[in-house]
Design a protein around this motif. Structure first.
Motif, PDB file in Angstrom:
ATOM      1  N   ALA A  25      58.578  75.250  47.108  1.00 42.90           N
ATOM      2  CA  ALA A  25      59.876  75.837  46.774  1.00 42.90           C
ATOM      3  C   ALA A  25      59.947  76.202  45.295  1.00 42.90           C
ATOM      4  O   ALA A  25      60.499  77.249  44.927  1.00 42.90           O
ATOM      5  CB  ALA A  25      61.000  74.863  47.133  1.00 42.90           C
ATOM      6  N   MET A  26      59.382  75.374  44.436  1.00 44.35           N
ATOM      7  CA  MET A  26      59.369  75.675  42.997  1.00 44.35           C
ATOM      8  C   MET A  26      58.598  76.951  42.701  1.00 44.35           C
ATOM      9  O   MET A  26      59.001  77.751  41.856  1.00 44.35           O
ATOM     10  CB  MET A  26      58.731  74.517  42.227  1.00 44.35           C
ATOM     11  N   ALA A  27      57.487  77.128  43.388  1.00 46.47           N
ATOM     12  CA  ALA A  27      56.673  78.318  43.166  1.00 46.47           C
ATOM     13  C   ALA A  27      57.392  79.587  43.603  1.00 46.47           C
ATOM     14  O   ALA A  27      57.154  80.661  43.056  1.00 46.47           O
ATOM     15  CB  ALA A  27      55.343  78.184  43.905  1.00 46.47           C
ATOM     16  N   ALA A  28      58.284  79.455  44.587  1.00 43.32           N
ATOM     17  CA  ALA A  28      58.956  80.624  45.145  1.00 43.32           C
ATOM     18  C   ALA A  28      60.295  80.920  44.489  1.00 43.32           C
ATOM     19  O   ALA A  28      60.780  82.054  44.571  1.00 43.32           O
ATOM     20  CB  ALA A  28      59.164  80.432  46.651  1.00 43.32           C
ATOM     21  N   ASP A  29      60.904  79.927  43.844  1.00 41.05           N
ATOM     22  CA  ASP A  29      62.279  80.092  43.368  1.00 41.05           C
ATOM     23  C   ASP A  29      62.427  79.464  41.980  1.00 41.05           C
ATOM     24  O   ASP A  29      62.351  78.247  41.831  1.00 41.05           O
ATOM     25  CB  ASP A  29      63.243  79.422  44.351  1.00 41.05           C
ATOM     26  N   PRO A  30      62.657  80.288  40.941  1.00 43.32           N
ATOM     27  CA  PRO A  30      62.815  79.748  39.583  1.00 43.32           C
ATOM     28  C   PRO A  30      63.955  78.745  39.466  1.00 43.32           C
ATOM     29  O   PRO A  30      63.906  77.844  38.627  1.00 43.32           O
ATOM     30  CB  PRO A  30      63.099  81.002  38.739  1.00 43.32           C
ATOM     31  N   ARG A  31      64.979  78.880  40.295  1.00 42.16           N
ATOM     32  CA  ARG A  31      66.093  77.931  40.227  1.00 42.16           C
ATOM     33  C   ARG A  31      65.655  76.531  40.647  1.00 42.16           C
ATOM     34  O   ARG A  31      66.115  75.534  40.080  1.00 42.16           O
ATOM     35  CB  ARG A  31      67.247  78.416  41.113  1.00 42.16           C
ATOM     36  N   ILE A  32      64.754  76.459  41.621  1.00 41.67           N
ATOM     37  CA  ILE A  32      64.244  75.149  42.039  1.00 41.67           C
ATOM     38  C   ILE A  32      63.326  74.588  40.952  1.00 41.67           C
ATOM     39  O   ILE A  32      63.336  73.381  40.687  1.00 41.67           O
ATOM     40  CB  ILE A  32      63.496  75.247  43.377  1.00 41.67           C
ATOM     41  N   ALA A  33      62.554  75.445  40.307  1.00 41.79           N
ATOM     42  CA  ALA A  33      61.702  74.992  39.206  1.00 41.79           C
ATOM     43  C   ALA A  33      62.542  74.405  38.074  1.00 41.79           C
ATOM     44  O   ALA A  33      62.173  73.394  37.470  1.00 41.79           O
ATOM     45  CB  ALA A  33      60.860  76.156  38.693  1.00 41.79           C
ATOM     46  N   ALA A  34      63.686  75.035  37.799  1.00 43.28           N
ATOM     47  CA  ALA A  34      64.573  74.522  36.759  1.00 43.28           C
ATOM     48  C   ALA A  34      65.151  73.165  37.165  1.00 43.28           C
ATOM     49  O   ALA A  34      65.264  72.252  36.335  1.00 43.28           O
ATOM     50  CB  ALA A  34      65.699  75.513  36.489  1.00 43.28           C
ATOM     51  N   ARG A  35      65.518  73.033  38.428  1.00 41.99           N
ATOM     52  CA  ARG A  35      66.013  71.736  38.919  1.00 41.99           C
ATOM     53  C   ARG A  35      64.924  70.677  38.797  1.00 41.99           C
ATOM     54  O   ARG A  35      65.190  69.531  38.420  1.00 41.99           O
ATOM     55  CB  ARG A  35      66.475  71.858  40.373  1.00 41.99           C
ATOM     56  N   HIS A  36      63.695  71.055  39.109  1.00 41.58           N
ATOM     57  CA  HIS A  36      62.585  70.099  39.026  1.00 41.58           C
ATOM     58  C   HIS A  36      62.408  69.603  37.598  1.00 41.58           C
ATOM     59  O   HIS A  36      62.199  68.400  37.374  1.00 41.58           O
ATOM     60  CB  HIS A  36      61.291  70.749  39.520  1.00 41.58           C
ATOM     61  N   TYR A  37      62.493  70.500  36.614  1.00 40.84           N
ATOM     62  CA  TYR A  37      62.311  70.057  35.230  1.00 40.84           C
ATOM     63  C   TYR A  37      63.427  69.096  34.834  1.00 40.84           C
ATOM     64  O   TYR A  37      63.179  68.118  34.123  1.00 40.84           O
ATOM     65  CB  TYR A  37      62.277  71.244  34.271  1.00 40.84           C
ATOM     66  N   GLN A  38      64.629  69.328  35.328  1.00 43.74           N
ATOM     67  CA  GLN A  38      65.712  68.397  35.044  1.00 43.74           C
ATOM     68  C   GLN A  38      65.448  67.042  35.686  1.00 43.74           C
ATOM     69  O   GLN A  38      65.788  66.000  35.109  1.00 43.74           O
ATOM     70  CB  GLN A  38      67.046  68.966  35.533  1.00 43.74           C
ATOM     71  N   TRP A  39      64.826  67.032  36.868  1.00 37.39           N
ATOM     72  CA  TRP A  39      64.455  65.761  37.487  1.00 37.39           C
ATOM     73  C   TRP A  39      63.482  64.997  36.587  1.00 37.39           C
ATOM     74  O   TRP A  39      63.572  63.777  36.467  1.00 37.39           O
ATOM     75  CB  TRP A  39      63.801  65.985  38.850  1.00 37.39           C
ATOM     76  N   ILE A  40      62.542  65.739  35.975  1.00 37.72           N
ATOM     77  CA  ILE A  40      61.573  65.108  35.076  1.00 37.72           C
ATOM     78  C   ILE A  40      62.299  64.492  33.887  1.00 37.72           C
ATOM     79  O   ILE A  40      62.026  63.354  33.487  1.00 37.72           O
ATOM     80  CB  ILE A  40      60.524  66.133  34.607  1.00 37.72           C
TER      81      ILE A  40
ATOM     82  N   VAL B 126      56.773  70.132  50.040  1.00 40.44           N
ATOM     83  CA  VAL B 126      57.686  71.254  50.245  1.00 40.44           C
ATOM     84  C   VAL B 126      58.385  71.646  48.949  1.00 40.44           C
ATOM     85  O   VAL B 126      58.623  72.838  48.699  1.00 40.44           O
ATOM     86  CB  VAL B 126      58.705  70.970  51.366  1.00 40.44           C
ATOM     87  N   VAL B 127      58.716  70.672  48.102  1.00 44.70           N
ATOM     88  CA  VAL B 127      59.411  71.042  46.869  1.00 44.70           C
ATOM     89  C   VAL B 127      58.470  71.772  45.914  1.00 44.70           C
ATOM     90  O   VAL B 127      58.905  72.630  45.133  1.00 44.70           O
ATOM     91  CB  VAL B 127      60.050  69.804  46.196  1.00 44.70           C
ATOM     92  N   ASN B 128      57.185  71.477  45.968  1.00 46.13           N
ATOM     93  CA  ASN B 128      56.239  72.223  45.140  1.00 46.13           C
ATOM     94  C   ASN B 128      56.130  73.670  45.597  1.00 46.13           C
ATOM     95  O   ASN B 128      56.049  74.581  44.778  1.00 46.13           O
ATOM     96  CB  ASN B 128      54.867  71.545  45.145  1.00 46.13           C
TER      97      ASN B 128
ATOM     98  N   PHE C  88      73.398  74.760  52.695  1.00 46.15           N
ATOM     99  CA  PHE C  88      72.228  75.094  51.883  1.00 46.15           C
ATOM    100  C   PHE C  88      72.175  76.596  51.626  1.00 46.15           C
ATOM    101  O   PHE C  88      72.547  77.386  52.486  1.00 46.15           O
ATOM    102  CB  PHE C  88      70.940  74.635  52.579  1.00 46.15           C
ATOM    103  N   ARG C  89      71.676  76.944  50.455  1.00 41.89           N
ATOM    104  CA  ARG C  89      71.589  78.355  50.092  1.00 41.89           C
ATOM    105  C   ARG C  89      70.503  79.074  50.893  1.00 41.89           C
ATOM    106  O   ARG C  89      70.688  80.198  51.352  1.00 41.89           O
ATOM    107  CB  ARG C  89      71.306  78.487  48.590  1.00 41.89           C
ATOM    108  N   ASP C  90      69.354  78.408  51.060  1.00 45.85           N
ATOM    109  CA  ASP C  90      68.222  79.014  51.755  1.00 45.85           C
ATOM    110  C   ASP C  90      67.172  77.933  52.010  1.00 45.85           C
ATOM    111  O   ASP C  90      67.448  76.736  51.812  1.00 45.85           O
ATOM    112  CB  ASP C  90      67.621  80.178  50.944  1.00 45.85           C
ATOM    113  N   LYS C  91      65.991  78.337  52.437  1.00 39.00           N
ATOM    114  CA  LYS C  91      64.938  77.367  52.738  1.00 39.00           C
ATOM    115  C   LYS C  91      64.517  76.591  51.497  1.00 39.00           C
ATOM    116  O   LYS C  91      64.278  75.365  51.561  1.00 39.00           O
ATOM    117  CB  LYS C  91      63.729  78.087  53.352  1.00 39.00           C
ATOM    118  N   ALA C  92      64.424  77.257  50.361  1.00 44.22           N
ATOM    119  CA  ALA C  92      64.039  76.569  49.127  1.00 44.22           C
ATOM    120  C   ALA C  92      65.074  75.530  48.727  1.00 44.22           C
ATOM    121  O   ALA C  92      64.731  74.444  48.243  1.00 44.22           O
ATOM    122  CB  ALA C  92      63.839  77.585  48.001  1.00 44.22           C
ATOM    123  N   ASP C  93      66.335  75.839  48.953  1.00 38.83           N
ATOM    124  CA  ASP C  93      67.401  74.911  48.586  1.00 38.83           C
ATOM    125  C   ASP C  93      67.352  73.652  49.443  1.00 38.83           C
ATOM    126  O   ASP C  93      67.510  72.535  48.921  1.00 38.83           O
ATOM    127  CB  ASP C  93      68.755  75.596  48.736  1.00 38.83           C
TER     128      ASP C  93
END
Length: 210
Positions: free
Chosen positions: A123-138, A119-121, A62-67
């Motif tokens: 992580a999204m707030a803290a890391d734009p890369r996770i937010a981008a992954r979340h939108y792809q999930w949508i 936790v993923v919410n 894993f890259r970090d806690k958000a990942d």
């Protein structure tokens, strides 16, 4: 005739199994740590300690806690995708069937995976890369509604996907604040409103662009 010897397993099969087992162990331990401490207070060191591992092994996975938070949620994505696949089979759609689907499948998913969603919410707030992954999930979830997008092709494809994404995002935000953050709502009222909204929007999608 001599028996044909069984094919030898790939040389790296054992290493791959070890990698998968370690990956799952860290995810399981991260879930327990996040559930106990909350995402903001939890640290990589807490997860490593719970897994009885090492920071080097953690960062190999894993890259970090958000990942790891994102990976934890990604583990339940097949079940979430299955929910929207069920939604694609509505005839009509019929309001009572949509309401039952929301009650028995969608809300149950949010209750069952409250830790992963919380936790993923964060992580999204803290890391734009996770937010981008979340939108792809949508977007991936929306693709499960394919029968309703059949008329949205060519120049209308983006509009159709955007309408469907908005429908899913509205549902997610309401469920997050209600079922995860504890904002009080009457369950029956919410189900009535959601069912009406989904039926209306699914009919618009099924009709295609005007």
């Amino acid at each position: 005739m001599s028996p044909v010897p069984a094919a030898a397993p790939p040389r790296n099969a054992f290493r791959e199994q070890q990698w998968r087992e370690a990956h799952e162990r860290y995810l399981d331990c991260a879930r327990r740590v996040f559930a106990a401490l909350g995402y903001p207070a939890a640290t990589v060191a807490d997860i490593v300690e719970a897994a009885n591992g090492s920071r080097a092994t953690f960062y190999a996975h894993f890259r970090d806690k958000a990942d790891i938070a994102a990976c934890l949620f990604e583990r339940v994505l097949p079940e979430e995708g299955g929910i929207y696949h069920l939604g694609a089979d509505f005839p009509g759609p019929a309001r009572e069937q949509v309401r039952a689907w929301l009650d028995e499948h969608v809300l149950q998913f949010w209750t069952r995976y409250a830790v992963e969603i919380e936790v993923v919410n964060h992580a999204m707030a803290a890391d734009p890369r996770i937010a981008a992954r979340h939108y792809q999930w949508i977007v991936d979830a929306v693709c499960r509604l394919e029968p309703y997008l059949a008329r949205w092709r060519g120049e209308h494809e983006e509009a159709g996907i955007t309408r469907a994404c908005l429908l899913v995002l509205q549902l997610e935000r309401l469920c997050y604040h209600w079922l995860i953050r504890g904002v009080r709502h009457d369950r029956e009222t919410v189900l009535d409103i959601l069912a009406e909204n989904w039926c209306r929007e699914l009919r618009v999608l099924a009709e295609g662009p005007s």
